[in-house]
Design a protein around this motif. Structure first.
Motif, PDB file in Angstrom:
ATOM      1  N   LEU A   9      85.009  29.220  29.970  1.00 19.20           N
ATOM      2  CA  LEU A   9      84.840  30.516  30.289  1.00 19.20           C
ATOM      3  C   LEU A   9      83.492  30.987  29.580  1.00 19.20           C
ATOM      4  O   LEU A   9      82.831  31.798  30.371  1.00 19.20           O
ATOM      5  CB  LEU A   9      85.877  31.412  29.275  1.00 19.20           C
ATOM      6  CG  LEU A   9      87.213  31.192  29.531  1.00 19.20           C
ATOM      7  CD1 LEU A   9      88.360  31.949  28.799  1.00 19.20           C
ATOM      8  CD2 LEU A   9      87.613  31.296  31.272  1.00 19.20           C
ATOM      9  N   GLY A  10      82.890  30.483  28.778  1.00 16.75           N
ATOM     10  CA  GLY A  10      81.578  31.023  28.473  1.00 16.75           C
ATOM     11  C   GLY A  10      80.456  30.780  29.582  1.00 16.75           C
ATOM     12  O   GLY A  10      79.620  31.523  29.853  1.00 16.75           O
TER      13      GLY A  10
ATOM     14  N   ASP B 160      80.689  32.769  32.572  1.00 13.39           N
ATOM     15  CA  ASP B 160      80.313  34.046  32.330  1.00 13.39           C
ATOM     16  C   ASP B 160      78.757  33.868  32.460  1.00 13.39           C
ATOM     17  O   ASP B 160      78.111  34.830  33.313  1.00 13.39           O
ATOM     18  CB  ASP B 160      80.475  34.591  30.964  1.00 13.39           C
ATOM     19  CG  ASP B 160      80.083  35.949  30.885  1.00 13.39           C
ATOM     20  OD1 ASP B 160      80.520  37.011  31.794  1.00 13.39           O
ATOM     21  OD2 ASP B 160      79.286  36.033  29.986  1.00 13.39           O
TER      22      ASP B 160
ATOM     23  N   LYS C  76      77.773  33.479  36.270  1.00 13.40           N
ATOM     24  CA  LYS C  76      78.146  34.513  36.846  1.00 13.40           C
ATOM     25  C   LYS C  76      77.313  35.730  36.978  1.00 13.40           C
ATOM     26  O   LYS C  76      77.008  36.199  37.986  1.00 13.40           O
ATOM     27  CB  LYS C  76      79.619  35.169  36.218  1.00 13.40           C
ATOM     28  CG  LYS C  76      80.021  36.614  36.836  1.00 13.40           C
ATOM     29  CD  LYS C  76      81.372  37.163  36.275  1.00 13.40           C
ATOM     30  CE  LYS C  76      81.845  38.449  36.757  1.00 13.40           C
ATOM     31  NZ  LYS C  76      82.700  38.751  36.177  1.00 13.40           N
ATOM     32  N   ARG C  77      76.416  35.716  35.867  1.00 11.20           N
ATOM     33  CA  ARG C  77      75.515  36.758  35.847  1.00 11.20           C
ATOM     34  C   ARG C  77      74.528  36.517  36.676  1.00 11.20           C
ATOM     35  O   ARG C  77      73.873  37.421  37.151  1.00 11.20           O
ATOM     36  CB  ARG C  77      75.032  36.883  34.195  1.00 11.20           C
ATOM     37  CG  ARG C  77      75.932  37.320  33.359  1.00 11.20           C
ATOM     38  CD  ARG C  77      75.368  37.936  31.939  1.00 11.20           C
ATOM     39  NE  ARG C  77      74.694  36.397  31.108  1.00 11.20           N
ATOM     40  CZ  ARG C  77      75.376  36.030  30.318  1.00 11.20           C
ATOM     41  NH1 ARG C  77      76.700  36.147  30.072  1.00 11.20           N
ATOM     42  NH2 ARG C  77      75.022  34.694  29.770  1.00 11.20           N
TER      43      ARG C  77
ATOM     44  N   GLN D  56      75.617  37.095  40.200  1.00 14.42           N
ATOM     45  CA  GLN D  56      75.733  38.349  40.564  1.00 14.42           C
ATOM     46  C   GLN D  56      74.301  38.999  40.712  1.00 14.42           C
ATOM     47  O   GLN D  56      74.221  39.955  41.809  1.00 14.42           O
ATOM     48  CB  GLN D  56      76.380  39.234  39.605  1.00 14.42           C
ATOM     49  CG  GLN D  56      77.943  38.978  39.570  1.00 14.42           C
ATOM     50  CD  GLN D  56      78.777  39.895  38.694  1.00 14.42           C
ATOM     51  OE1 GLN D  56      78.290  40.364  37.721  1.00 14.42           O
ATOM     52  NE2 GLN D  56      80.052  39.854  38.975  1.00 14.42           N
TER      53      GLN D  56
END
Length: 294
Positions: free
Chosen positions: A46-47, A50, A53-54, A57
């Motif tokens: 999950l880390g 994320d 993902k940053r 995006q």
């Protein structure tokens, strides 16, 4: 890489940090927001999810936001997708034009880079990113129609995100190599650039000159060069390949030792018989200082 949706089995740990005792999420090799349909199952904690993902995006929203809206690119938030794009009037910046998304000829902005510094035999301390040039890929027909409706009112809107773009290319290239290999098969040179531990992306990322022929979707491939005891792994990445978008190369990793090189070569399978000098990513000098200094 096979055409159409495809899933690759989990590596049993996070491909970025190696965590095994955490929940792992599926990883799109090319982000879903950019049309990616190839997935490595249970690949990212999950880390790390994320973290990737940053920067994904930033590219999808800041660099290509208007273009993705205009051409109805995939999104997980379809209900939030704008029907119109707000454009500042070039003749009066205080005035905003509201243009139907289906009419707006938004351009996809890419970075033209030149060869990765490592492949030129340059030290990592030499940052070449200041020489990266912006190139815009757009729909000529839609742009001409827009000019007829709104003469002189076309303005390209985007946010400059070279770091996020370079990290995205590294992530795609790393995942591409992992479709054939396991993380322990090679030393992941590009991994610290994905995580942000190292920042000179021009050392491992580059592009070729010219406009390649259009292809369907996106195009990814794994290449290698070296000897029976030393091998360098390169991935080629081309996004929106149905346009004149650039072809990028990323130095993904290397392999040392005859046994390990032989095992990796067997996993990769036959390589295209292309003369080394005609490959835009082929090193300027051999042996590379990167190897001889280690």
């Amino acid at each position: 890489m096979p055409r159409g949706p495809h899933h690759y089995e989990s590596k049993g740990a996070c491909i970025y940090c190696g965590a095994r005792d955490q929940s792992l999420t599926d990883e799109h090799i090319v982000p879903y927001s950019l049309g990616g349909s190839h997935v490595i199952r249970r690949a990212s904690c999950l880390g790390c999810a994320d973290m990737t993902k940053r920067f994904e995006q930033k590219v999808a929203r800041d660099l290509w936001g208007d273009a993705r809206t205009a051409y109805n690119a995939p999104t997980r938030r379809k209900r939030e997708r704008r029907s119109h794009i707000a454009v500042a009037d070039p003749d009066d910046r205080s005035r905003v034009l509201s243009i139907p998304a289906t009419e707006y000829p938004a351009g996809f902005v890419f970075y033209q880079m030149g060869k990765a510094g490592l492949l030129q035999g340059l030290p990592e301390q030499l940052d070449l990113s200041a020489a990266w040039r912006l190139v815009v890929v757009s729909d000529d027909k839609r742009r001409a129609e827009y000019h007829e409706r709104h003469p002189g009112k076309l303005a390209l809107q985007f946010r400059h995100v070279p770091d996020a773009f370079g990290r995205l290319l590294c992530k795609i290239a790393y995942c591409q190599v992992l479709t054939a290999l396991d993380p322990g098969d090679f030393r992941p040179i590009c991994l610290p650039f994905i995580t942000g531990a190292r920042t000179n992306l021009s050392f491992v990322v580059g592009s070729s000159e010219g406009k390649p022929e259009p292809e369907n979707g996106y195009s990814l491939s794994t290449m290698a060069f070296g000897s029976g005891s030393k091998l360098m792994l390169i991935a080629q990445v081309r996004l929106y390949a149905n346009t004149s978008a650039p072809t990028y190369h990323v130095v993904v990793g290397d392999v040392s030792g005859r046994y390990d090189v032989g095992r990796v070569v067997e996993k990769l399978g036959p390589q295209d018989e292309i003369p080394p000098t005609s490959r835009p990513w082929f090193p300027d000098i051999l042996p590379l200082p990167f190897w001889t200094s280690r």
